[in-house]
Design a protein around this motif. Structure first.
Motif, PDB file in Angstrom:
ATOM      1  N   LEU A   1      21.429  -4.143  19.682  1.00  0.00           N
ATOM      2  CA  LEU A   1      21.331  -3.353  18.453  1.00  0.00           C
ATOM      3  C   LEU A   1      19.955  -2.692  18.332  1.00  0.00           C
ATOM      4  N   LEU A   2      18.906  -3.439  18.656  1.00  0.00           N
ATOM      5  CA  LEU A   2      17.559  -2.866  18.605  1.00  0.00           C
ATOM      6  C   LEU A   2      17.420  -1.710  19.594  1.00  0.00           C
ATOM      7  N   MET A   3      17.941  -1.910  20.796  1.00  0.00           N
ATOM      8  CA  MET A   3      17.850  -0.876  21.822  1.00  0.00           C
ATOM      9  C   MET A   3      18.601   0.388  21.384  1.00  0.00           C
ATOM     10  N   LEU A   4      19.820   0.218  20.868  1.00  0.00           N
ATOM     11  CA  LEU A   4      20.624   1.366  20.453  1.00  0.00           C
ATOM     12  C   LEU A   4      20.003   2.089  19.264  1.00  0.00           C
ATOM     13  N   SER A   5      19.334   1.338  18.397  1.00  0.00           N
ATOM     14  CA  SER A   5      18.706   1.979  17.230  1.00  0.00           C
ATOM     15  C   SER A   5      17.497   2.813  17.619  1.00  0.00           C
TER      16      SER A   5
ATOM     17  N   HIS B   1       0.827  -1.206   0.000  1.00  0.00           N
ATOM     18  CA  HIS B   1       0.000   0.000   0.000  1.00  0.00           C
ATOM     19  C   HIS B   1       0.862   1.257   0.000  1.00  0.00           C
ATOM     20  N   ASP B   2       2.051   1.181   0.589  1.00  0.00           N
ATOM     21  CA  ASP B   2       2.947   2.343   0.688  1.00  0.00           C
ATOM     22  C   ASP B   2       4.358   1.877   0.354  1.00  0.00           C
ATOM     23  N   ARG B   3       4.679   1.818  -0.940  1.00  0.00           N
ATOM     24  CA  ARG B   3       5.971   1.280  -1.383  1.00  0.00           C
ATOM     25  C   ARG B   3       7.146   2.124  -0.900  1.00  0.00           C
ATOM     26  N   GLY B   4       6.891   3.381  -0.552  1.00  0.00           N
ATOM     27  CA  GLY B   4       7.969   4.233  -0.075  1.00  0.00           C
ATOM     28  C   GLY B   4       8.434   3.883   1.327  1.00  0.00           C
ATOM     29  N   ALA B   5       7.624   3.133   2.068  1.00  0.00           N
ATOM     30  CA  ALA B   5       7.975   2.777   3.451  1.00  0.00           C
ATOM     31  C   ALA B   5       8.742   1.447   3.437  1.00  0.00           C
ATOM     32  N   ARG B   6      10.038   1.536   3.181  1.00  0.00           N
ATOM     33  CA  ARG B   6      10.862   0.326   3.092  1.00  0.00           C
ATOM     34  C   ARG B   6      10.907  -0.420   4.415  1.00  0.00           C
ATOM     35  N   ALA B   7      10.650   0.281   5.516  1.00  0.00           N
ATOM     36  CA  ALA B   7      10.679  -0.370   6.828  1.00  0.00           C
ATOM     37  C   ALA B   7       9.655  -1.499   6.908  1.00  0.00           C
ATOM     38  N   TYR B   8       8.510  -1.342   6.252  1.00  0.00           N
ATOM     39  CA  TYR B   8       7.463  -2.370   6.307  1.00  0.00           C
ATOM     40  C   TYR B   8       7.965  -3.694   5.734  1.00  0.00           C
ATOM     41  N   ILE B   9       8.622  -3.619   4.578  1.00  0.00           N
ATOM     42  CA  ILE B   9       9.082  -4.859   3.951  1.00  0.00           C
ATOM     43  C   ILE B   9      10.233  -5.468   4.754  1.00  0.00           C
ATOM     44  N   LEU B  10      11.049  -4.637   5.397  1.00  0.00           N
ATOM     45  CA  LEU B  10      12.130  -5.161   6.233  1.00  0.00           C
ATOM     46  C   LEU B  10      11.575  -5.839   7.474  1.00  0.00           C
ATOM     47  N   TRP B  11      10.558  -5.245   8.095  1.00  0.00           N
ATOM     48  CA  TRP B  11       9.945  -5.878   9.268  1.00  0.00           C
ATOM     49  C   TRP B  11       9.182  -7.132   8.874  1.00  0.00           C
ATOM     50  N   SER B  12       8.592  -7.124   7.680  1.00  0.00           N
ATOM     51  CA  SER B  12       7.934  -8.338   7.185  1.00  0.00           C
ATOM     52  C   SER B  12       8.968  -9.455   7.011  1.00  0.00           C
ATOM     53  N   ALA B  13      10.130  -9.089   6.502  1.00  0.00           N
ATOM     54  CA  ALA B  13      11.200 -10.080   6.347  1.00  0.00           C
ATOM     55  C   ALA B  13      11.675 -10.578   7.709  1.00  0.00           C
ATOM     56  N   ALA B  14      11.662  -9.717   8.707  1.00  0.00           N
ATOM     57  CA  ALA B  14      12.082 -10.126  10.055  1.00  0.00           C
ATOM     58  C   ALA B  14      11.160 -11.209  10.595  1.00  0.00           C
ATOM     59  N   PHE B  15       9.851 -10.995  10.501  1.00  0.00           N
ATOM     60  CA  PHE B  15       8.910 -12.007  11.000  1.00  0.00           C
ATOM     61  C   PHE B  15       8.942 -13.277  10.157  1.00  0.00           C
TER      62      PHE B  15
ATOM     63  N   GLY C   1      13.769   9.894  16.464  1.00  0.00           N
ATOM     64  CA  GLY C   1      13.331   9.416  15.160  1.00  0.00           C
ATOM     65  C   GLY C   1      11.818   9.363  15.109  1.00  0.00           C
ATOM     66  N   ILE C   2      11.292   8.449  14.296  1.00  0.00           N
ATOM     67  CA  ILE C   2       9.854   8.309  14.164  1.00  0.00           C
ATOM     68  C   ILE C   2       9.261   7.865  15.496  1.00  0.00           C
ATOM     69  N   GLY C   3       8.161   8.497  15.891  1.00  0.00           N
ATOM     70  CA  GLY C   3       7.530   8.181  17.168  1.00  0.00           C
ATOM     71  C   GLY C   3       8.022   9.118  18.258  1.00  0.00           C
TER      72      GLY C   3
ATOM     73  N   SER D   1      17.328  -2.975  10.799  1.00  0.00           N
ATOM     74  CA  SER D   1      17.345  -2.292   9.499  1.00  0.00           C
ATOM     75  C   SER D   1      16.056  -1.516   9.268  1.00  0.00           C
ATOM     76  N   GLY D   2      14.920  -2.104   9.678  1.00  0.00           N
ATOM     77  CA  GLY D   2      13.644  -1.416   9.526  1.00  0.00           C
ATOM     78  C   GLY D   2      13.571  -0.137  10.339  1.00  0.00           C
ATOM     79  N   ILE D   3      14.068  -0.189  11.569  1.00  0.00           N
ATOM     80  CA  ILE D   3      14.055   1.009  12.421  1.00  0.00           C
ATOM     81  C   ILE D   3      14.940   2.095  11.830  1.00  0.00           C
ATOM     82  N   ARG D   4      16.133   1.725  11.383  1.00  0.00           N
ATOM     83  CA  ARG D   4      17.032   2.711  10.781  1.00  0.00           C
ATOM     84  C   ARG D   4      16.451   3.271   9.499  1.00  0.00           C
ATOM     85  N   SER D   5      15.773   2.429   8.741  1.00  0.00           N
ATOM     86  CA  SER D   5      15.191   2.884   7.487  1.00  0.00           C
ATOM     87  C   SER D   5      14.070   3.890   7.713  1.00  0.00           C
ATOM     88  N   ILE D   6      13.174   3.598   8.653  1.00  0.00           N
ATOM     89  CA  ILE D   6      12.046   4.495   8.885  1.00  0.00           C
ATOM     90  C   ILE D   6      12.505   5.816   9.504  1.00  0.00           C
TER      91      ILE D   6
END
Length: 422
Positions: free
Chosen positions: A131-135, A28-42, A140-142, A80-85
């Motif tokens: 790494l998640l905590m430091l990112s 729905h939002d191809r510009g939000a690369r974080a979504y596809i990275l988080w999808s890959a994570a799960f 940033g967003i939120g 990667s998703g957090i850094r991307s968003i």
């Protein structure tokens, strides 16, 4: 009572469901690369857990080495998703959890001992949580509160993983049933996923709200701030300048003969000129202040400065580059120029109404003096040590310079005529 294998299968199905939701969000939002990275994570987590659950039915290499490597790769995709968003570059360090596991599998004593493998996996998990905590700690967003809350969740999971690793190092287990920290580790991991989904959803909602606020403050054509957005940013920039005991400078731009550009080349060309000028000023300003379109062909920039020479040089650089760079349009390049009124004063004395009023007077002087020039408002001390000059005096001085230049040209023509006998 659900056995471990059934629990892992249920866990994988839930992860795949979350992956599918994020995948649809990305479609729905191809510009939000974080979504596809988080999808890959799960997805990586789900496939890895399924391979681990299938141990005894598939080769150990797939179940142990590959399954755990995929499960750990979920941390890399998550970071990667957090850094991307947040708009930050993705660094190779994000692959650390998987790299730790793969490196350990080349050590026979670790690869062949369940306790040591669990200890290694726990260390890799702890590195992923770190790494998640430091990112999440940088802005940033939120909101900062949401980001800190989510960082705390990963900090807790990382601490439990470290405890599990220490226990397995001191008392290596031979079977899964002998791992006393397994229930606590499993519960913490499940809690982390649930809380991550909750806080992650909150971050995305806050991101959407911020995007709506940004759209309300942006000019639809050029993408820079609109009048409302510019006035709002003025307040924060003034406060920043006051804290640093600096001056504030406002540059008021007006594109010369813009109506003629529309009449001669069409409104599409006029729009391209507005867009090109906006990009030029944004690049030149380089984040030092705010820039917006006040309406029509009128723009404004505000920035903290140490002295007026800094703002005057910026305005002159913008004027010269815009004059020397025709705007590419259908049918050929369109040449355009800009006139600028500049007002500077101490930040504590600055108000948006006063600065725009005085800059507008200077802009009027620039127009009267022949356009395509920068004029300082009365009260803005010029550089080079000249005495302050009001707008009328500036205009008169500029007119005298233009008249002198014109007289020089006439004298040269007369000299050439006398030499050639014409």
């Amino acid at each position: 009572m659900i056995d471990v294998k059934t629990g892992l299968i249920f866990w994988s199905v839930e992860s795949l469901a979350l992956s599918a939701i994020l995948l649809f969000a990305w479609l729905h939002d191809r510009g939000a690369r974080a979504y596809i990275l988080w999808s890959a994570a799960f997805t990586a987590h789900a496939v890895g857990v399924l391979l681990i659950a299938a141990r005894g039915q598939i080769p150990d290499f797939l179940s142990i080495e590959i399954g755990n490597a995929l499960a750990l790769a979920s941390y890399s995709f998550g970071v990667s998703g957090i850094r991307s968003i947040d708009g930050r570059a993705i660094r190779p360090i994000v692959a650390l959890p998987t790299a730790i596991w793969i490196a350990g599998m080349f050590v026979p004593v670790i690869r062949e001992n369940l306790g040591y493998r669990v200890s290694l996996y726990s260390i890799a998990c702890a590195s992923g949580c770190l790494l998640l905590m430091l990112s999440l700690l940088p802005p940033g967003i939120g909101t900062p509160r949401t980001r800190r809350s989510l960082a705390s969740v990963f900090a807790l999971q990382g601490a439990i993983s470290v405890i599990a690793s220490i226990e397995m190092s001191l008392r290596p287990a031979l079977t899964l049933q002998e791992i006393s920290t397994a229930p606590l580790t499993g519960f913490t991991a499940a809690l982390s996923v649930v809380l991550s989904v909750m806080f992650g959803a909150k971050m995305l909602i806050e991101r959407s709200e911020q995007r709506l606020r940004d759209l309300a403050a942006a000019d639809m054509l050029t993408g820079v701030l609109n009048r409302r957005g510019f006035f709002d940013r003025f307040t924060s920039i003034k406060a920043e300048a006051e804290r640093g005991n600096r001056q504030l400078s406002l540059l008021l731009f007006d594109l010369d003969h813009f109506k003629q550009i529309n009449d001669r080349h069409g409104h599409q060309a006029g729009d391209e000129v507005l867009i090109a000028f906006s990009r030029l000023v944004t690049r030149r300003l380089a984040g030092r202040g705010a820039f917006g379109r006040l309406g029509g062909e009128e723009f404004a920039a505000v920035m903290p400065i140490d002295d007026v020479a800094e703002a005057k040089q910026l305005a002159e650089n913008i004027r010269a580059e815009f004059d020397a760079s025709p705007v590419p349009c259908i049918g050929g390049g369109v040449s355009a120029t800009v006139s600028t009124g500049l007002m500077s004063c101490d930040a504590q004395d600055a108000t948006i109404d006063r600065m725009i009023r005085d800059a507008d007077k200077a802009l009027y002087g620039a127009k009267n003096a022949g356009r395509n020039r920068v004029v300082l408002a009365s009260g803005a001390a010029p550089d080079m040590g000249e005495p302050p000059m009001d707008t009328d005096a500036q205009v008169a001085a500029l007119q005298r310079v233009a008249k002198a230049a014109n007289n020089t040209k006439v004298s040269r023509r007369r000299t050439r005529s006398s030499l050639t006998g014409r």
